[in-house]
Design a protein around this motif. Structure first.
Motif, mmCIF file in Angstrom:
data_model
loop_
_atom_site.group_PDB
_atom_site.id
_atom_site.type_symbol
_atom_site.label_atom_id
_atom_site.label_comp_id
_atom_site.label_asym_id
_atom_site.label_seq_id
_atom_site.Cartn_x
_atom_site.Cartn_y
_atom_site.Cartn_z
ATOM 1 N N ALA A 77 0.878 -1.241 0.104
ATOM 2 C CA ALA A 77 -0.002 -0.064 -0.035
ATOM 3 C C ALA A 77 0.790 1.249 -0.048
ATOM 4 C CB ALA A 77 -0.859 -0.062 1.301
ATOM 5 N N ALA A 78 1.925 1.353 0.897
ATOM 6 C CA ALA A 78 2.941 2.505 0.999
ATOM 7 C C ALA A 78 3.440 2.673 -0.766
ATOM 8 C CB ALA A 78 3.930 2.082 1.880
ATOM 9 N N ALA A 79 3.927 1.535 -1.176
ATOM 10 C CA ALA A 79 4.486 1.391 -2.483
ATOM 11 C C ALA A 79 3.488 2.037 -3.623
ATOM 12 C CB ALA A 79 5.060 0.177 -3.008
ATOM 13 N N LEU A 80 2.389 1.760 -3.592
ATOM 14 C CA LEU A 80 1.274 2.184 -4.277
ATOM 15 C C LEU A 80 1.208 3.588 -4.338
ATOM 16 C CD1 LEU A 80 -0.765 1.447 -6.681
ATOM 17 C CD2 LEU A 80 -2.505 0.974 -4.661
ATOM 18 N N PHE A 81 0.874 4.056 -2.923
ATOM 19 C CA PHE A 81 0.706 5.337 -2.650
ATOM 20 C C PHE A 81 1.994 6.340 -3.114
ATOM 21 C CE2 PHE A 81 1.243 9.173 0.214
ATOM 22 C CZ PHE A 81 0.205 9.595 0.089
ATOM 23 N N GLY A 82 3.042 5.836 -2.960
ATOM 24 C CA GLY A 82 4.345 6.408 -3.397
ATOM 25 C C GLY A 82 4.529 6.678 -4.804
ATOM 26 N N TYR A 83 4.049 5.795 -5.443
ATOM 27 C CA TYR A 83 4.130 5.551 -6.955
ATOM 28 C C TYR A 83 2.882 6.576 -7.665
ATOM 29 C CZ TYR A 83 3.228 4.365 -11.588
ATOM 30 O OH TYR A 83 3.126 4.319 -13.069
ATOM 31 N N GLN A 124 1.823 9.127 -6.019
ATOM 32 C CA GLN A 124 2.417 10.607 -5.767
ATOM 33 C C GLN A 124 3.604 11.318 -6.597
ATOM 34 O OE1 GLN A 124 0.934 12.388 -3.437
ATOM 35 N NE2 GLN A 124 2.410 14.362 -3.818
ATOM 36 N N MET A 125 4.198 10.116 -6.940
ATOM 37 C CA MET A 125 5.596 10.566 -7.952
ATOM 38 C C MET A 125 4.897 10.721 -9.335
ATOM 39 S SD MET A 125 8.857 8.198 -8.872
ATOM 40 C CE MET A 125 7.949 6.933 -9.706
ATOM 41 N N LYS A 126 3.807 9.869 -9.758
ATOM 42 C CA LYS A 126 3.389 10.217 -11.097
ATOM 43 C C LYS A 126 2.629 11.648 -11.066
ATOM 44 C CE LYS A 126 0.250 7.914 -14.273
ATOM 45 N NZ LYS A 126 -0.594 6.783 -14.257
ATOM 46 N N ARG A 127 1.814 11.872 -10.035
ATOM 47 C CA ARG A 127 1.095 13.233 -10.008
ATOM 48 C C ARG A 127 2.210 14.412 -9.983
ATOM 49 N NH1 ARG A 127 -1.564 13.296 -4.958
ATOM 50 N NH2 ARG A 127 -2.159 11.345 -5.616
ATOM 51 N N ASP A 128 3.172 14.305 -9.187
ATOM 52 C CA ASP A 128 4.440 15.452 -9.256
ATOM 53 C C ASP A 128 4.964 15.338 -10.569
ATOM 54 O OD1 ASP A 128 3.741 15.842 -6.717
ATOM 55 O OD2 ASP A 128 5.500 14.878 -5.647
ATOM 56 N N ALA A 129 5.197 14.359 -11.206
ATOM 57 C CA ALA A 129 5.985 14.304 -12.506
ATOM 58 C C ALA A 129 5.126 15.139 -13.785
ATOM 59 C CB ALA A 129 6.276 13.034 -13.127
ATOM 60 N N GLU A 130 3.812 14.635 -13.592
ATOM 61 C CA GLU A 130 2.665 15.453 -14.463
ATOM 62 C C GLU A 130 2.683 16.797 -14.181
ATOM 63 O OE1 GLU A 130 -0.891 13.472 -13.944
ATOM 64 O OE2 GLU A 130 -0.283 11.617 -15.307
ATOM 65 N N ARG A 131 2.740 17.247 -12.870
ATOM 66 C CA ARG A 131 2.641 18.656 -12.734
ATOM 67 C C ARG A 131 3.993 19.420 -13.109
ATOM 68 N NH1 ARG A 131 1.446 19.630 -6.449
ATOM 69 N NH2 ARG A 131 1.157 17.404 -6.935
ATOM 70 N N LEU A 132 5.051 18.811 -12.908
ATOM 71 C CA LEU A 132 6.416 19.397 -13.219
ATOM 72 C C LEU A 132 6.378 19.609 -14.726
ATOM 73 C CD1 LEU A 132 9.254 20.380 -12.361
ATOM 74 C CD2 LEU A 132 10.063 17.984 -12.636
ATOM 75 N N ALA A 133 6.178 18.401 -15.539
ATOM 76 C CA ALA A 133 5.884 18.673 -16.855
ATOM 77 C C ALA A 133 5.179 19.586 -17.400
ATOM 78 C CB ALA A 133 5.568 17.098 -17.818
ATOM 79 N N GLU A 134 3.986 19.745 -16.923
ATOM 80 C CA GLU A 134 2.998 20.852 -17.394
ATOM 81 C C GLU A 134 3.605 22.219 -17.115
ATOM 82 O OE1 GLU A 134 0.409 23.927 -17.626
ATOM 83 O OE2 GLU A 134 0.213 21.824 -18.638
ATOM 84 N N ARG A 135 4.262 22.575 -15.838
ATOM 85 C CA ARG A 135 5.116 23.667 -15.684
ATOM 86 C C ARG A 135 6.106 23.994 -16.642
ATOM 87 N NH1 ARG A 135 7.717 24.332 -9.692
ATOM 88 N NH2 ARG A 135 6.325 22.426 -9.613
ATOM 89 N N ASN A 136 6.638 22.811 -16.848
ATOM 90 C CA ASN A 136 8.036 22.971 -17.912
ATOM 91 C C ASN A 136 7.650 23.347 -19.125
ATOM 92 O OD1 ASN A 136 9.895 22.545 -15.903
ATOM 93 N ND2 ASN A 136 10.420 20.321 -16.414
ATOM 94 N N ARG A 137 6.562 22.894 -19.686
ATOM 95 C CA ARG A 137 5.905 23.272 -20.875
ATOM 96 C C ARG A 137 5.493 24.790 -21.138
ATOM 97 N NH1 ARG A 137 3.480 17.861 -20.845
ATOM 98 N NH2 ARG A 137 2.028 18.690 -19.650
ATOM 99 N N ARG A 138 4.900 25.135 -19.869
ATOM 100 C CA ARG A 138 4.235 26.442 -19.677
ATOM 101 C C ARG A 138 5.451 27.374 -19.777
ATOM 102 N NH1 ARG A 138 2.086 27.594 -14.669
ATOM 103 N NH2 ARG A 138 1.595 25.621 -14.539
ATOM 104 N N ALA A 139 6.413 27.176 -19.080
ATOM 105 C CA ALA A 139 7.628 28.132 -18.979
ATOM 106 C C ALA A 139 8.335 28.071 -20.303
ATOM 107 C CB ALA A 139 8.625 27.466 -17.938
ATOM 108 N N GLU A 140 8.481 26.985 -20.984
ATOM 109 C CA GLU A 140 9.187 27.017 -22.194
ATOM 110 C C GLU A 140 8.243 27.838 -23.386
ATOM 111 O OE1 GLU A 140 9.417 23.599 -25.604
ATOM 112 O OE2 GLU A 140 10.543 23.206 -23.851
#
Length: 60
Positions: free
Chosen positions: A12-18, A20-36
């Motif tokens: 359950a902890a591994a699933l939660f961490g995965y 969370q990591m996926k959500r953060d990666a999507e947010r970071l990719a969106e921010r980078n696209r916007r900044a570019e």
């Protein structure tokens, strides 16, 4: 039986961490696209329309 409980908690902890990591990666990719995009156009920020109809700078 305690081993199954421990294995379940670790899983359950591994699933939660995965997720969370996926959500953060999507947010970071969106921010980078916007900044570019802002760098290409020379914009100072991205405007989004609020519920009240007023445009404001999008906050991260």
């Amino acid at each position: 039986m305690p081993q199954f409980l421990l294995l379940g908690l670790v899983g359950a902890a591994a699933l939660f961490g995965y997720k969370q990591m996926k959500r953060d990666a999507e947010r970071l990719a969106e921010r980078n696209r916007r900044a570019e995009s802002e760098m290409k156009t020379g914009a100072q920020g991205t405007l989004v329309r609020g519920d009240d109809g007023i445009y404001r700078i999008k906050k991260d």
